[in-house]
Design a protein around this motif. Structure first.
Motif, short mmCIF file in Angstrom:
data_model
loop_
_atom_site.label_atom_id
_atom_site.label_comp_id
_atom_site.label_asym_id
_atom_site.label_seq_id
_atom_site.Cartn_x
_atom_site.Cartn_y
_atom_site.Cartn_z
N ASN A 149 49.88 153.80 105.10
CA ASN A 149 49.65 153.68 106.55
C ASN A 149 49.59 152.21 107.00
O ASN A 149 48.95 151.90 107.99
N ARG A 150 50.26 151.38 106.25
CA ARG A 150 50.40 149.94 106.58
C ARG A 150 49.05 149.26 106.70
O ARG A 150 48.89 148.29 107.43
N MET A 151 48.08 149.75 105.95
CA MET A 151 46.76 149.15 105.97
C MET A 151 46.76 147.82 105.23
O MET A 151 45.94 146.95 105.51
N ASN A 152 47.68 147.65 104.28
CA ASN A 152 47.75 146.38 103.54
C ASN A 152 47.99 145.19 104.46
O ASN A 152 47.60 144.07 104.14
N GLU A 153 48.64 145.46 105.58
CA GLU A 153 48.97 144.35 106.48
C GLU A 153 47.73 143.70 107.09
O GLU A 153 47.82 142.64 107.69
N LEU A 154 46.59 144.38 106.97
CA LEU A 154 45.36 143.80 107.51
C LEU A 154 44.93 142.60 106.66
O LEU A 154 44.09 141.82 107.04
N PHE A 155 45.51 142.50 105.44
CA PHE A 155 45.25 141.31 104.62
C PHE A 155 46.43 140.38 104.83
O PHE A 155 47.58 140.82 104.80
N THR A 156 46.16 139.10 105.00
CA THR A 156 47.28 138.18 105.23
C THR A 156 48.07 137.98 103.95
O THR A 156 47.53 138.03 102.85
#
Lengths: 229, 262
Positions: free
Chosen positions: B57-64
């Motif tokens: 769910n593209r949650m990884n993108e919350l980490f730079t």
């Protein structure tokens, strides 16, 4: 290597299955030997000794339940434990066949054997050898051996067929021999069943090793077909 | 807007790799997620299970600094296509975390808040009741909806978080070790709940507890490090759960599920 304790308990389990197997193997050979010699005392000992076989089976079953409950076996371990449950049940029933043969000798009392026993001890020897090989294959998880051992069942079936025809000849010639012929036929039938149950053990060994449930072709059907001719 | 289609799998990865900066955490993942099924991701610590889950769910993108290669397809379309809105992705593919994390608000507001933000126009009371019923919490909280969500027990809080995830009517619910902070009874309740939820949702769960994966899931993905030096993980085996736990193909899976590696 993780799970040393579990590994140790599995090894103990295999050893116990082998002990049960050798108790059964001895009982089968001894039961026929006692019948051959008309040794009623020896037969009584085998008859009573079946309790020990049953007890050993229950002990192993209990041990299996504890392992399943406490170790949550998976994959190969699970197949091994589930199959051991089947194998000990097969062994226990083979023990009952030996007890049945002992019982026949006891019930025959003073009546002489209808004929000297030649083929029946051969059936017992082949059955006991098959059992021995099957348990070795089980311990080594030797799939090739497990597949080839049941072939010897044909030999046992052929001997059973021979004994059957021979006994029928006695009965036809002299109907008074019916009861004594029937006793021996019962003995031969028990031994024929031993070989069939060895085949079941081999099927379990293949399952433990490969995860595949295969049925090794039974020659029983052919036997009965031959009887109808 | 990704249309709900009748693609064969609701989610599917194609040669998926996930990077944190230069560090390649996950590589070469090709797994299908079946609709209305529970898919478990298992494997030893640090092999990339949660990283893979968050990619759904593209949650990884919350980490730079995170990036991906390959594709994650949702309803047949690439989730990482520049035209796709990550916010939309996250409410259609919801998430429940390891530690229950209700908002410091009332039980009612925990559910109503997200729905309101997403523009829910219906009767809020009905939605709150429906979500709490679906998460098997209604009977326990119906008389105290105004109380703080934080006053509930750990197991109840986790079911509240599941109810909150359901409030925005997702199609998929991702669960990252949802029961690892709970006692056995609360764990069983979550597991029972998952069986109910899969009738309406698709569930992907990461769990350290292999017995849990065996109990609840239909399919299992076994992950492991492919390279101990680079610490890159991948899915080494994917199959029906019953197959993974009775007769896995890969020796490493066998060693892991029988407890001989880990």
């Amino acid at each position: 290597m993780l799970r040393k304790t579990f590994e140790h308990e599995i090894q103990q389990l295999r050893d116990d299955v082998l002990v049960l197997g050798s108790m059964v193997e001895q009982a089968i050979l001894n039961s026929v030997e006692a019948l051959k010699k008309r040794d009623i005392k020896a037969s009584q000992k085998i008859f009573d000794g079946d309790k020990e076989i049953n007890k050993k089976r229950f002990d192993i079953e209990n041990q299996l339940m504890i392992l399943i409950a406490t170790q949550q076996p998976m994959a190969h371990d699970l197949r091994l434990l589930a199959s051991c449950m089947e194998i000990i049940s097969e062994l226990e029933r083979m023990g009952d066949y030996a007890k049945g043969i002992a019982n026949i000798n006891i019930r025959m009392g003073d009546a002489p054997l209808l004929k000297p026993l030649i083929d029946v001890p051969r059936m017992a020897q082949i059955g006991a050898d098959m059992l021995h090989q099957a348990l070795t294959a089980f311990v080594n998880e030797d799939v090739e051996a497990a597949k080839s051992i049941p072939v010897q069942d044909d030999e046992v079936d052929a001997l059973y067929n021979q004994v059957y025809r021979e006994l029928m000849t006695f009965v036809i010639q002299d109907p008074k021999t019916i009861e004594r012929a029937n006793w021996l036929l019962w003995v031969a039938h028990n031994l024929e069943r031993v070989a069939d149950r060895v085949t079941n053990i081999c099927e379990r060994t293949i399952f433990i090793a490969t995860g595949e449930m295969t049925e090794i072709k039974s020659t029983d059907d052919e036997f009965w077909k031959n009887q109808q001719k | 807007m990704i249309e709900t289609q009748n693609s064969k799998y609701i989610l599917e990865t194609k040669d998926l790799g996930i990077y944190y900066g230069d560090f390649r955490a996950v590589t070469g993942v090709n797994i299908p997620i079946k609709r209305h099924m529970i898919t478990a991701i298992i494997g030893p610590s640090g092999c990339g299970k949660s990283t893979l889950l968050r990619a759904f769910n593209r949650m990884n993108e919350l980490f730079t600094g995170t990036s991906i290669e390959g594709e994650v397809r949702f309803e047949g379309e690439n989730l990482y296509d520049p035209t796709v809105d990550p916010v939309e992705v996250r409410y259609r593919i919801g998430m429940v975390f390891q530690k229950p994390n209700p908002f410091p608000k009332s039980i009612y507001e925990n559910i109503a808040w997200g729905a309101r933000i997403h523009g829910f126009k219906g009767k809020m009371d009905d939605l709150v009741e429906s979500c709490l019923r679906q998460s098997a919490l209604w009977d326990e909280v119906k008389d105290k909806l105004k109380q703080s969500g934080l006053a509930l027990s750990g197991g109840q809080q986790q079911r509240l978080c599941i109810a909150r995830a359901l409030a925005v009517q997702p199609e998929v619910v991702l669960m990252d070790e949802p029961a690892s902070a709970l006692d056995p009874i609360a764990t069983l309740k979550i597991e029972e709940l998952m069986q109910e939820l899969k009738k309406n949702y698709t569930i992907v769960i990461v769990t350290h507890n292999m017995q849990q994966a065996a109990r609840v899931s239909d399919s299992t993905a076994m992950m492991m490090l492919t390279n101990r030096e680079t610490h890159t993980g991948t899915v080494i085996e994917f199959d029906d759960t019953k197959k993974i736990f009775t007769n896995p193909k890969d020796k490493r899976t066998e060693d892991y599920v029988t407890g001989r590696f880990g």
